[in-house]
Design a protein around this motif. Structure first.
Motif, PDB file in Angstrom:
ATOM      1  N   LYS A   1       0.828  -1.197   0.000  1.00 47.05           N
ATOM      2  CA  LYS A   1       0.000   0.000   0.000  1.00 47.05           C
ATOM      3  C   LYS A   1       0.867   1.253   0.000  1.00 47.05           C
ATOM      4  O   LYS A   1       1.713   1.438   0.875  1.00 47.05           O
ATOM      5  N   GLY A   2       0.669   2.102  -0.993  1.00 48.42           N
ATOM      6  CA  GLY A   2       1.361   3.372  -1.068  1.00 48.42           C
ATOM      7  C   GLY A   2       0.369   4.500  -1.234  1.00 48.42           C
ATOM      8  O   GLY A   2      -0.837   4.281  -1.401  1.00 48.42           O
ATOM      9  N   GLY A   3       0.862   5.726  -1.169  1.00 53.22           N
ATOM     10  CA  GLY A   3      -0.026   6.873  -1.275  1.00 53.22           C
ATOM     11  C   GLY A   3      -0.964   6.984  -0.088  1.00 53.22           C
ATOM     12  O   GLY A   3      -2.051   7.547  -0.193  1.00 53.22           O
ATOM     13  N   ARG A   4      -0.510   6.467   1.049  1.00 56.29           N
ATOM     14  CA  ARG A   4      -1.328   6.487   2.254  1.00 56.29           C
ATOM     15  C   ARG A   4      -0.677   7.373   3.317  1.00 56.29           C
ATOM     16  O   ARG A   4       0.502   7.732   3.225  1.00 56.29           O
ATOM     17  N   CYS A   5      -1.421   7.740   4.321  1.00 56.97           N
ATOM     18  CA  CYS A   5      -0.864   8.398   5.500  1.00 56.97           C
ATOM     19  C   CYS A   5      -1.528   7.782   6.719  1.00 56.97           C
ATOM     20  O   CYS A   5      -2.701   7.405   6.683  1.00 56.97           O
ATOM     21  N   VAL A   6      -0.760   7.630   7.771  1.00 55.61           N
ATOM     22  CA  VAL A   6      -1.246   6.948   8.965  1.00 55.61           C
ATOM     23  C   VAL A   6      -1.654   7.973  10.015  1.00 55.61           C
ATOM     24  O   VAL A   6      -1.256   9.135   9.979  1.00 55.61           O
ATOM     25  N   GLY A   7      -2.457   7.513  10.945  1.00 54.84           N
ATOM     26  CA  GLY A   7      -2.897   8.379  12.027  1.00 54.84           C
ATOM     27  C   GLY A   7      -3.493   7.560  13.152  1.00 54.84           C
ATOM     28  O   GLY A   7      -3.497   6.317  13.105  1.00 54.84           O
ATOM     29  N   ILE A   8      -3.985   8.258  14.137  1.00 55.15           N
ATOM     30  CA  ILE A   8      -4.647   7.593  15.263  1.00 55.15           C
ATOM     31  C   ILE A   8      -5.962   8.310  15.547  1.00 55.15           C
ATOM     32  O   ILE A   8      -6.010   9.537  15.632  1.00 55.15           O
ATOM     33  N   GLN A   9      -7.034   7.547  15.620  1.00 59.38           N
ATOM     34  CA  GLN A   9      -8.351   8.092  15.910  1.00 59.38           C
ATOM     35  C   GLN A   9      -9.029   7.195  16.930  1.00 59.38           C
ATOM     36  O   GLN A   9      -9.114   5.978  16.741  1.00 59.38           O
ATOM     37  N   ASN A  10      -9.459   7.784  18.026  1.00 58.13           N
ATOM     38  CA  ASN A  10     -10.067   7.024  19.125  1.00 58.13           C
ATOM     39  C   ASN A  10      -9.136   5.905  19.575  1.00 58.13           C
ATOM     40  O   ASN A  10      -9.567   4.789  19.874  1.00 58.13           O
ATOM     41  N   ASN A  11      -7.824   6.215  19.593  1.00 61.85           N
ATOM     42  CA  ASN A  11      -6.756   5.303  20.026  1.00 61.85           C
ATOM     43  C   ASN A  11      -6.589   4.090  19.118  1.00 61.85           C
ATOM     44  O   ASN A  11      -5.968   3.100  19.499  1.00 61.85           O
ATOM     45  N   GLN A  12      -7.143   4.153  17.907  1.00 58.92           N
ATOM     46  CA  GLN A  12      -6.988   3.083  16.932  1.00 58.92           C
ATOM     47  C   GLN A  12      -6.168   3.581  15.751  1.00 58.92           C
ATOM     48  O   GLN A  12      -6.367   4.698  15.268  1.00 58.92           O
ATOM     49  N   LEU A  13      -5.248   2.749  15.286  1.00 61.65           N
ATOM     50  CA  LEU A  13      -4.444   3.114  14.124  1.00 61.65           C
ATOM     51  C   LEU A  13      -5.311   3.112  12.875  1.00 61.65           C
ATOM     52  O   LEU A  13      -6.111   2.199  12.658  1.00 61.65           O
ATOM     53  N   VAL A  14      -5.156   4.145  12.055  1.00 61.34           N
ATOM     54  CA  VAL A  14      -5.935   4.275  10.820  1.00 61.34           C
ATOM     55  C   VAL A  14      -4.999   4.719   9.698  1.00 61.34           C
ATOM     56  O   VAL A  14      -3.884   5.192   9.939  1.00 61.34           O
ATOM     57  N   ASP A  15      -5.453   4.551   8.465  1.00 59.92           N
ATOM     58  CA  ASP A  15      -4.708   5.097   7.336  1.00 59.92           C
ATOM     59  C   ASP A  15      -5.695   5.647   6.321  1.00 59.92           C
ATOM     60  O   ASP A  15      -6.820   5.178   6.200  1.00 59.92           O
TER      61      ASP A  15
END
Length: 319
Positions: free
Chosen positions: A279-293
């Motif tokens: 997977k490319g062209g993604r960015c990661v983050g955290i929302q409600n203490n869950q990892l998201v992209d």
């Protein structure tokens, strides 16, 4: 995928080193070769690239700044600059890239992905202004630095019965000002996302003075205007003894908090997982203490917002 790279770009933030460490060690754990690209996209263009080992990232998790250094690069915004960077990626056999930084860094990652090099963005900025994540790496550390400064300035404000205007970072985002102002008990908070009238600030100061209040703290995000100029206006309109403190780049430095170290470790490792899964062209983050992209392009198109309920609360509590 057998070889990946990692770089930091834009303004530095506490926790970037923890993210670099996570990328390197997560990659090696899964059998990848990991290459550090020094001085951001500028270093990518010039080939400042070196293979990193487990020991390369030892003893850095607690250090502020970035061991890979960082730089802004106008040349990489051009097609020619991007092609030079791609030539270096080909030279070292790098098949995917983790980019740690803010919006500008994400734009570079998007461009490389379009050229066939999968990239994953990791949000590293003290401003907390990246959509798609509740927190960015470095925000918590910068916030605590500001709060410590507010607490110390309040001691002097109380002792000398003064009004203090404290200018904090946040050119386009008011998160640092809002959070630190609420946590520090500021009487007034000025952020780019909300309009204000100097007359309202003056009225609030005078009302407090009339009920016996001898000192006040006003937090100003730099994107609102000059703290010095606002302080001068307040002094002219109230005749209260007023001082101004511009915290400046002290907010970017220092050992990252436990929160930022854990956040950076989780996001850095997750970025490697995405690359391993193609997977490319993604960015990661955290929302409600869950990892998201998220898709980088979608995130770049979203405006930054602040929690207006917190802003409303700050006014209610500083009545």
């Amino acid at each position: 995928m057998k070889k990946i790279g990692v770089l930091t770009s834009g303004g530095d933030s506490p926790g970037m080193n923890a993210a670099i460490r996570a990328v390197v060690r997560k990659g090696i754990f899964h059998g990848l070769e990991v290459y550090g690209i020094y001085n951001g996209y500028s270093g990518l263009i010039s080939g400042k690239i070196q293979k990193l080992e487990l020991g390369s990232v030892g003893d850095i998790i607690h250090r502020g700044g970035t061991m890979l250094y960082t730089a802004r690069c106008e040349e990489f915004k051009t097609i020619e600059g991007q092609k030079k960077g791609i030539e270096q990626l080909k030279k070292f056999g790098i098949e995917g890239l983790v980019v740690i930084g803010g919006n500008g860094s994400y734009m570079g990652a998007k461009k490389l992905t379009e050229h066939g090099y999968p990239c994953v963005g990791v949000p590293g900025t003290i401003d907390n202004d990246i959509p798609g994540t509740d927190y960015t790496i470095g925000f918590d550390t910068a916030l605590n630095t500001v709060i410590q400064a507010i607490d110390k300035i309040r001691d002097t404000a109380t002792s000398h019965e003064r009004t203090y205007v404290i200018e904090v970072m946040g050119r386009d985002a008011g998160d640092i000002a809002l959070w630190s102002g609420l946590a520090g008990g500021a009487e007034t908070i000025l952020i780019p996302e909300a309009d204000f009238k100097i007359e309202e600030i003056i009225d609030r100061l005078k009302r407090g003075h009339e009920r016996g209040k001898k000192h006040s703290i006003i937090i100003v995000a730099e994107g609102v205007g000059s703290g010095v100029e606002i302080g001068q206006k307040i002094k002219e309109m109230t005749n209260f003894e007023t001082r101004v403190s511009v915290l400046g780049h002290i907010q970017r430095g220092g050992s990252p908090t436990a929160f930022d170290r854990v956040l950076a470790s989780r996001l850095g490792a997750y970025a490697v997982e995405l690359l391993l899964n193609g997977k490319g062209g993604r960015c990661v983050g955290i929302q409600n203490n869950q990892l998201v992209d998220h898709d980088i392009l979608e995130i770049l198109d979203q405006p930054h917002t602040v929690d207006k309920s917190m802003y409303k609360l700050s006014k209610e509590l500083s009545i």
